[in-house]
Design an enzyme around this catalytic site. Structure first.
Site, PDB file in Angstrom:
ATOM      1  CE  LYS A 215      -3.539   2.284   2.749  1.00  0.00           C
ATOM      2  NZ  LYS A 215      -4.506   2.203   3.843  1.00  0.00           N
ATOM      3  CD  GLU A 221       9.154  -6.351   7.076  1.00  0.00           C
ATOM      4  OE1 GLU A 221       8.902  -5.206   6.600  1.00  0.00           O
ATOM      5  OE2 GLU A 221       8.959  -6.649   8.268  1.00  0.00           O
ATOM      6  N   GLY A 277      -4.904  -2.013   5.047  1.00  0.00           N
ATOM      7  CA  GLY A 277      -4.116  -3.150   4.556  1.00  0.00           C
ATOM      8  C   GLY A 277      -4.799  -4.481   4.816  1.00  0.00           C
ATOM      9  NE  ARG A 278      -6.544  -3.967  10.953  1.00  0.00           N
ATOM     10  CZ  ARG A 278      -5.863  -2.839  11.117  1.00  0.00           C
ATOM     11  NH1 ARG A 278      -4.703  -2.657  10.533  1.00  0.00           N
ATOM     12  NH2 ARG A 278      -6.365  -1.870  11.890  1.00  0.00           N
ATOM     13  CD  GLU A 363      -1.857  -4.665  11.407  1.00  0.00           C
ATOM     14  OE1 GLU A 363      -0.706  -5.096  11.509  1.00  0.00           O
ATOM     15  OE2 GLU A 363      -2.372  -4.343  10.315  1.00  0.00           O
ATOM     16  CG  HIS A 394      -5.185 -36.317  15.956  1.00  0.00           C
ATOM     17  ND1 HIS A 394      -5.475 -37.542  16.511  1.00  0.00           N
ATOM     18  CD2 HIS A 394      -6.136 -36.089  15.012  1.00  0.00           C
ATOM     19  CE1 HIS A 394      -6.551 -38.049  15.915  1.00  0.00           C
ATOM     20  NE2 HIS A 394      -6.975 -37.179  14.999  1.00  0.00           N
ATOM     21  CE  LYS A 514       5.616  -1.241   9.695  1.00  0.00           C
ATOM     22  NZ  LYS A 514       4.684  -0.526   8.854  1.00  0.00           N
TER      23      LYS A 514
HETATM   24  O1  F6P Z   1       2.150  -4.636   9.800  1.00  0.00           O
HETATM   25  C1  F6P Z   1       1.832  -3.291   9.653  1.00  0.00           C
HETATM   26  C2  F6P Z   1       1.326  -2.981   8.302  1.00  0.00           C
HETATM   27  O2  F6P Z   1       1.249  -1.604   8.257  1.00  0.00           O
HETATM   28  C3  F6P Z   1      -0.003  -3.630   7.990  1.00  0.00           C
HETATM   29  O3  F6P Z   1      -1.084  -2.952   8.488  1.00  0.00           O
HETATM   30  C4  F6P Z   1       0.051  -3.682   6.504  1.00  0.00           C
HETATM   31  O4  F6P Z   1      -0.901  -4.558   6.019  1.00  0.00           O
HETATM   32  C5  F6P Z   1       1.467  -4.115   6.291  1.00  0.00           C
HETATM   33  O5  F6P Z   1       2.199  -3.422   7.277  1.00  0.00           O
HETATM   34  C6  F6P Z   1       2.035  -3.894   4.921  1.00  0.00           C
HETATM   35  O6  F6P Z   1       2.031  -2.557   4.550  1.00  0.00           O
HETATM   36  P1  F6P Z   1       2.210  -2.119   3.039  1.00  0.00           P
HETATM   37  O7  F6P Z   1       1.091  -2.702   2.245  1.00  0.00           O
HETATM   38  O8  F6P Z   1       2.197  -0.626   3.042  1.00  0.00           O
HETATM   39  O9  F6P Z   1       3.534  -2.654   2.548  1.00  0.00           O
END
Ligand code: F6P
Length: 557
Positions: A215, A221, A277-278, A363, A394, A514
């Site tokens: 987003k 990452e 995002g979620r 979240e 199990h 972060k």
């Molecule tokens: O984990 C935090 C977060 O901000 C989530 O809410 C989001 O889905 C994720 O990081 C990834 O963010 P982005 O889509 O901006 O890379």
């Protein structure tokens, strides 16, 4: 009740009349068993059920009476849940800390629906992106979209994390039966290089398309993995930068950063800041889902989401699935002190559903202050966890049956198998019904003794029962059914957050970790870093550097 926000005065939840009434009622209910409740009312198993958007919810095996339900519904009314939901559907900025509308419902609104943000109808934009996604997916799926060397695309790797990963992975696994079996779909999220390396090790870059999902397009990452993907691709394709345009597309709200990365914004699929995002798996973030199952099935999934949206918006509260599930969750979380909810899908295809729900629920509702910024004096979001059945039976079910904690369970099952094999689906579903029955009614000492169990062993074999559960049934795991299931939990999260008076749509807590990671990175890499953390963190960093650089090897191989 006044519109919600940082300045609107909302009466304290714990001191409110409906909350106090529930407290009293909870005390009065103490000792009541599900056995008694079912004995008292022969029709309970049919009465305490609700249906909507193709889902059947049996909530009769919960520790509730009609009075409990009446009081919980009163609570929802007093907290203005319906009004708040209408504010969401109208596009009001109910994410107060980020001053944003919360409009995932617009992502699945049919063409012609009007939903405004700042006076502008957002639905046409949603459908423009869906149409572009469909045109692109068709091209890739029918081989018209070629890689740089002219070969067709056979591998799709979605790179993202959190909401830009969990939804797509979950949906791909859930809808595998509908997916192209002659294409490979993989997902890379972790900054651990293993994730990327393992995902590409047997692939040919000439046939591989990367969908970079972020987003913000600034997430450490995702950007790190996107650069690794770019290097891997260019290395295999002779270093020609022009290859990037044929092997990379982006899904983001940030065109500027996408351009900086080197992806042509013609190959970018956008969405909007009013999509959390979620809550984004049905936006362009779902491009890999569409590439896997095709536009028609993707639209089927959107139709399922929308059907549940309409059910949530219009069904009466006492028959409203998300409302009932949310109220039951609050009942256990806030009055019984239950700390978790187990989500137990009896469908191997839903193996990533609990992981997906963890972000959606935790979240969203892992918050400690109200919209006015005051500390809550009641527990908020429970921990969601789970595994598909029957595997979980199990492993951890023992604790649910006989442990000392109350763990409400959501069983999810489908009546028709996607892979019929002899009578195996009946065996699977027999376990759903058996488990919820065993949890609710257990086995008394009398029953155990009657089986001839020696007295010393009998207590060990007693199952007290009274372990509550919901059972959710759908006819078949279709894209539509998946959409309804996800929307069911989305709206349940919404109702819970509304009652707790928290912002379910921000995630400030994630930021601290972060920021600190950014500070630590150079301390792992500089020759002589100044370590200014606490004693534990400093020592851990020193030990890491020592073992990393000690090529003699402290760990026996
Ligand atoms: O984990 C935090 C977060 O901000 C989530 O809410 C989001 O889905 C994720 O990081 C990834 O963010 P982005 O889509 O901006 O890379």
């Amino acid at each position: 009740m006044a519109a919600r926000g940082p300045t609107a005065a909302v009466p304290s939840l714990a001191a409110s009349t409906p909350w106090q009434a529930l407290r009293k009622h909870h005390a009065a209910l103490h000792g009541t068993t599900l056995r008694e409740l079912f004995k008292r009312d022969a029709k309970r198993g049919e009465r305490l059920t609700a249906e909507g958007a193709g889902l059947y919810l049996d909530y009769s095996k919960n520790l509730v009476t009609d009075e409990t339900l009446g009081l919980l519904l009163k609570l929802a009314r007093a907290r203005g849940v319906h009004k708040h939901a209408e504010a969401m559907f109208r596009g009001e900025p109910i994410n107060v800390t980020e001053k944003r509308a919360v409009l995932h419902v617009a992502l699945r609104a049919p063409k012609g629906t009007r939903i405004e943000v700042d006076g502008k109808d957002v639905v046409p934009g949603v459908h423009d992106v869906l149409d572009r996604m469909a045109a692109f997916s068709d091209k890739v799926r029918n081989g018209e979209w070629k890689g740089h060397s002219g070969k067709r695309i056979r591998n799709v790797i979605s790179v993202g994390i959190g909401g830009s990963d969990l939804g797509p992975v979950m949906a791909y696994e859930a809808l595998r039966d509908y997916s192209r079996r002659d294409m490979t779909f993989r997902f890379v999220s972790n900054v651990d290089p293993t994730d990327f390396v393992e995902a590409v090790r047997d692939l040919d870059a000439q046939e591989t398309l990367f969908v970079i999902c972020s987003k913000t397009f600034t997430t450490l990452e995702t950007l790190t993995n996107a650069h690794a993907a770019r290097d891997w691709c260019l290395q295999q394709l002779g270093g020609d930068e022009a290859a990037v345009a044929r092997h990379f597309v982006a899904v983001s709200t940030n065109a500027e950063e996408v351009r900086k990365f080197g992806i042509d914004t013609d190959n970018m699929f956008g969405f909007w800041d009013w999509v959390g995002g979620r809550y984004s798996m049905d936006s362009a973030i779902g491009l890999s889902t569409m590439l896997a199952v095709g536009p028609e099935h993707f639209h089927g999934m959107l139709a399922g989401f929308h059907a549940m949206d309409m059910h949530f918006r219009h069904a009466p509260a006492e028959k409203n699935l998300p409302m009932l599930m949310a109220l039951l969750s609050i009942w256990y979380n806030d009055f019984f002190g239950a700390q978790t909810v187990a989500v137990l899908p009896y469908a191997q295809y839903l193996k990533r559903f609990p992981a997906y729900l963890q972000q959606l629920t935790m979240e969203s509702n892992g918050k400690h202050v109200t919209l006015q910024g005051t500390h809550v004096d009641y527990p908020t979001g429970p921990i969601y966890w789970g595994e598909p059945g029957t595997n979980g039976q199990h492993s951890f079910y023992q604790l649910i049956h006989q442990g000392t904690r109350l763990i409400p369970c959501d069983f999810i099952g489908f009546c028709q198998p996607l892979n019929p094999l002899h009578d195996q689906h009946d065996l699977l579903m027999a376990n759903v019904f058996a488990q919820s029955e065993a949890l609710a009614f257990g086995k008394t000492l009398q029953q155990v003794r009657a089986e001839g169990t020696p007295a010393w062993l009998a207590p060990h074999r007693v199952c007290e029962g009274n372990r509550p559960s919901n059972t959710i049934l759908a006819q078949r795991l279709t894209p539509f059914a998946l959409g309804t299931l996800v929307a069911l939990y989305e709206h349940s999260v919404f109702v819970q957050g509304t009652i707790w008076d928290i912002d379910s749509f921000d995630q400030w807590g994630v930021e601290l970790g972060k920021q600190l990671a950014k500070k630590v990175i150079p301390q792992l890499q500089d020759a002589h870093p100044r370590l200014d953390h606490d004693g534990s963190t400093n020592a851990l960093i020193r030990r890491y550097r020592q073992w990393r650089d000690d090529k003699g090897g402290a760990t026996p191989s």
